[in-house]
Write an enzyme that holds these catalytic residues in place. Structure first.
Site, PDB file in Angstrom:
ATOM      1  N   GLU A 123       0.856  -1.191   0.000  1.00 43.62           N
ATOM      2  CA  GLU A 123       0.000   0.000   0.000  1.00 43.62           C
ATOM      3  C   GLU A 123       0.894   1.243   0.000  1.00 43.62           C
ATOM      4  OE1 GLU A 123      -3.326   0.848  -0.294  1.00 43.62           O
ATOM      5  OE2 GLU A 123      -2.512   2.885  -0.097  1.00 43.62           O
ATOM      6  N   ASP A 150       5.365   2.049  -3.346  1.00 43.90           N
ATOM      7  CA  ASP A 150       4.685   2.126  -4.637  1.00 43.90           C
ATOM      8  C   ASP A 150       4.775   0.720  -5.249  1.00 43.90           C
ATOM      9  OD1 ASP A 150       3.990   2.425  -7.306  1.00 43.90           O
ATOM     10  OD2 ASP A 150       4.810   4.457  -7.415  1.00 43.90           O
ATOM     11  N   ASP A 168      -6.167  -4.796  -7.357  1.00 50.71           N
ATOM     12  CA  ASP A 168      -7.438  -4.071  -7.212  1.00 50.71           C
ATOM     13  C   ASP A 168      -7.037  -2.597  -7.296  1.00 50.71           C
ATOM     14  OD1 ASP A 168     -10.141  -3.692  -6.608  1.00 50.71           O
ATOM     15  OD2 ASP A 168      -9.751  -3.634  -4.449  1.00 50.71           O
ATOM     16  N   CYS A 218     -13.329  -0.263  -9.564  1.00 56.91           N
ATOM     17  CA  CYS A 218     -14.746   0.019  -9.299  1.00 56.91           C
ATOM     18  C   CYS A 218     -15.159   1.222 -10.149  1.00 56.91           C
ATOM     19  CB  CYS A 218     -15.016   0.213  -7.817  1.00 56.91           C
ATOM     20  SG  CYS A 218     -14.025   1.456  -7.024  1.00 56.91           S
TER      21      CYS A 218
HETATM   22  C1  LIG Z   1      -9.256   0.142  -4.624  1.00 59.85           C
HETATM   23  S1  LIG Z   1      -8.240   0.504  -3.287  1.00 59.85           S
HETATM   24  C2  LIG Z   1      -7.828  -1.090  -2.684  1.00 59.85           C
HETATM   25  C3  LIG Z   1      -8.875  -1.771  -1.878  1.00 59.85           C
HETATM   26  C4  LIG Z   1      -8.384  -3.102  -1.304  1.00 59.85           C
HETATM   27  N1  LIG Z   1      -7.878  -3.961  -2.351  1.00 59.85           N
HETATM   28  C5  LIG Z   1      -9.460  -3.840  -0.544  1.00 59.85           C
HETATM   29  O1  LIG Z   1     -10.172  -4.645  -1.142  1.00 59.85           O
HETATM   30  O2  LIG Z   1      -9.583  -3.624   0.669  1.00 59.85           O
HETATM   31  C6  LIG Z   1      -6.735   0.952  -4.088  1.00 59.85           C
HETATM   32  C7  LIG Z   1      -5.601   1.220  -3.123  1.00 59.85           C
HETATM   33  O3  LIG Z   1      -4.405   1.425  -3.890  1.00 59.85           O
HETATM   34  C8  LIG Z   1      -3.597   2.347  -3.210  1.00 59.85           C
HETATM   35  N2  LIG Z   1      -2.554   2.837  -4.163  1.00 59.85           N
HETATM   36  C9  LIG Z   1      -2.628   3.888  -5.014  1.00 59.85           C
HETATM   37  N3  LIG Z   1      -1.488   3.976  -5.746  1.00 59.85           N
HETATM   38  C10 LIG Z   1      -0.704   2.939  -5.354  1.00 59.85           C
HETATM   39  C11 LIG Z   1       0.595   2.498  -5.735  1.00 59.85           C
HETATM   40  N4  LIG Z   1       1.302   3.130  -6.683  1.00 59.85           N
HETATM   41  N5  LIG Z   1       1.116   1.411  -5.117  1.00 59.85           N
HETATM   42  C12 LIG Z   1       0.400   0.766  -4.148  1.00 59.85           C
HETATM   43  N6  LIG Z   1      -0.821   1.135  -3.736  1.00 59.85           N
HETATM   44  C13 LIG Z   1      -1.376   2.213  -4.344  1.00 59.85           C
HETATM   45  C14 LIG Z   1      -4.601   3.387  -2.737  1.00 59.85           C
HETATM   46  O4  LIG Z   1      -4.072   4.178  -1.700  1.00 59.85           O
HETATM   47  C15 LIG Z   1      -5.755   2.496  -2.281  1.00 59.85           C
HETATM   48  O5  LIG Z   1      -5.615   2.151  -0.925  1.00 59.85           O
END
Ligand SMILES: C[S@@+](CC[C@H](N)C(=O)[O-])C[C@H]1O[C@@H](n2cnc3c(N)ncnc32)[C@H](O)[C@@H]1O
Length: 291
Positions: A123, A150, A168, A218
């Site tokens: 995350e 990242d 996701d 989503c």
């Molecule tokens: C759709 S949410 C994930 C929900 C999670 N999979 C769940 O079901 O509980 C997407 C997540 O990706 C994170 N995110 C955004 N850019 C990212 C990156 N470059 N690397 C890792 N995580 C990232 C966001 O902060 C967010 O928490």
């Protein structure tokens, strides 16, 4: 702009989908501690088993204020999210990666089916990383290490390492559209699609040859869904898009959502139960030879 896009995408399904954005949604939950099942079902009388170990219950507040929720024995989730995880079959010893993991719902759903799950949950956002860490602890996912990074970095640090990946992806989240939704500008949408392409590219570097992954969002926009997949198909990886057999999960216990097949993957159309969700399942065959 969104309304027009959706009208064109959905045709005769538009009216019901649009109405669903402004109607209350039912709640779902699954049981993470099987030893608590009897007590959970006694407390939430009327909970209807929907998928194996996934229940629909009308009173979300009762779920979230319950001792079972506090103790990490149940997890509250929309059935669309749960459904996405059902397409990933983990095998004993698989190295798993949840690339964009917070708050951890997909990992926890997989853990409820495959208790021995091990691997990494990544995350990027610091606050959300702490939520993720707390949830992994609360729900006892001892085999999953959390990383505040990242996820694009796994292209280099974890090449050919994982047997299964859940991506996701961060997205424009238009399936949560309602009166207060803050719409994204075209510039923001482009930046999101760029990030998604980078994340999927990294996932493909990090998958072993022959290994499988789920890409989900989503949102309804093809720029964040099919076009991200198309970009990966035109990249240095040989990929297979795997069929999504939704029918296998539906029986007399539950109601199937409307599924809209796309060029790659499929959209779950939202209704009073399901959130809008895009799912695509891929297999990395191998990396193409470079000339
Ligand atoms: C759709 S949410 C994930 C929900 C999670 N999979 C769940 O079901 O509980 C997407 C997540 O990706 C994170 N995110 C955004 N850019 C990212 C990156 N470059 N690397 C890792 N995580 C990232 C966001 O902060 C967010 O928490």
């Amino acid at each position: 702009m969104f309304k027009e896009y959706l009208k064109e995408l959905l045709g005769s399904d538009f009216d019901s989908v649009w109405a669903s954005f402004f109607a209350p949604k039912k709640s779902g939950f699954f049981i993470t501690d099987k030893s608590a099942k009897k007590r959970v079902l006694e407390q939430f009388k009327g909970a209807k088993e929907f998928f194996d170990n996934f229940y629909i219950y009308d009173d979300k507040s009762a779920l979230s204020h319950s001792e079972f929720f506090s103790a990490g024995q149940i997890y509250i989730q929309n059935p669309s999210s749960y459904l996405a995880t059902l397409f990933l079959e983990l095998c004993m010893g698989d190295e798993f990666c949840d690339m964009c993991a917070s708050p951890g719902g997909k990992s926890i759903a997989l853990f409820s089916r495959f208790a021995g799950i091990s691997g990494a949950a990544i995350e990027y956002d610091k606050n959300r990383f702490f939520t993720l860490k707390q949830n992994l602890e609360k729900y006892g996912l001892k085999g999953i290490r959390a990383y505040n990074k990242d996820a694009r970095s796994i292209a280099k640090t974890c090449a050919n390492r994982f047997d299964k990946i859940m991506l996701d992806a961060p997205c424009s989240s238009y399936s949560h559209f309602n009166e207060t939704f803050s719409e994204k500008s075209p510039k923001e949408l482009k930046a999101i699609a760029r990030l998604q392409k980078g994340l999927l590219n990294a996932a493909l570097y990090a998958l072993k040859d022959g290994a499988e992954m789920i890409y989900s969002t989503c949102t309804f926009f093809s720029a964040e869904n099919e076009e991200v997949i198309e970009n990966a198909l035109n990249s240095r990886f040989k990929l297979e898009i795997l069929p999504l057999d939704f029918e296998q999960f539906f029986n007399s216990k539950n109601a199937a959502p409307k599924i809209m097949p796309r060029k790659y993957g499929a959209l779950i159309l939202p209704d009073e139960l399901y959130s809008g969700f895009y799912i695509c399942k891929l297999r990395k065959v191998c990396q193409k030879e470079q000339n």
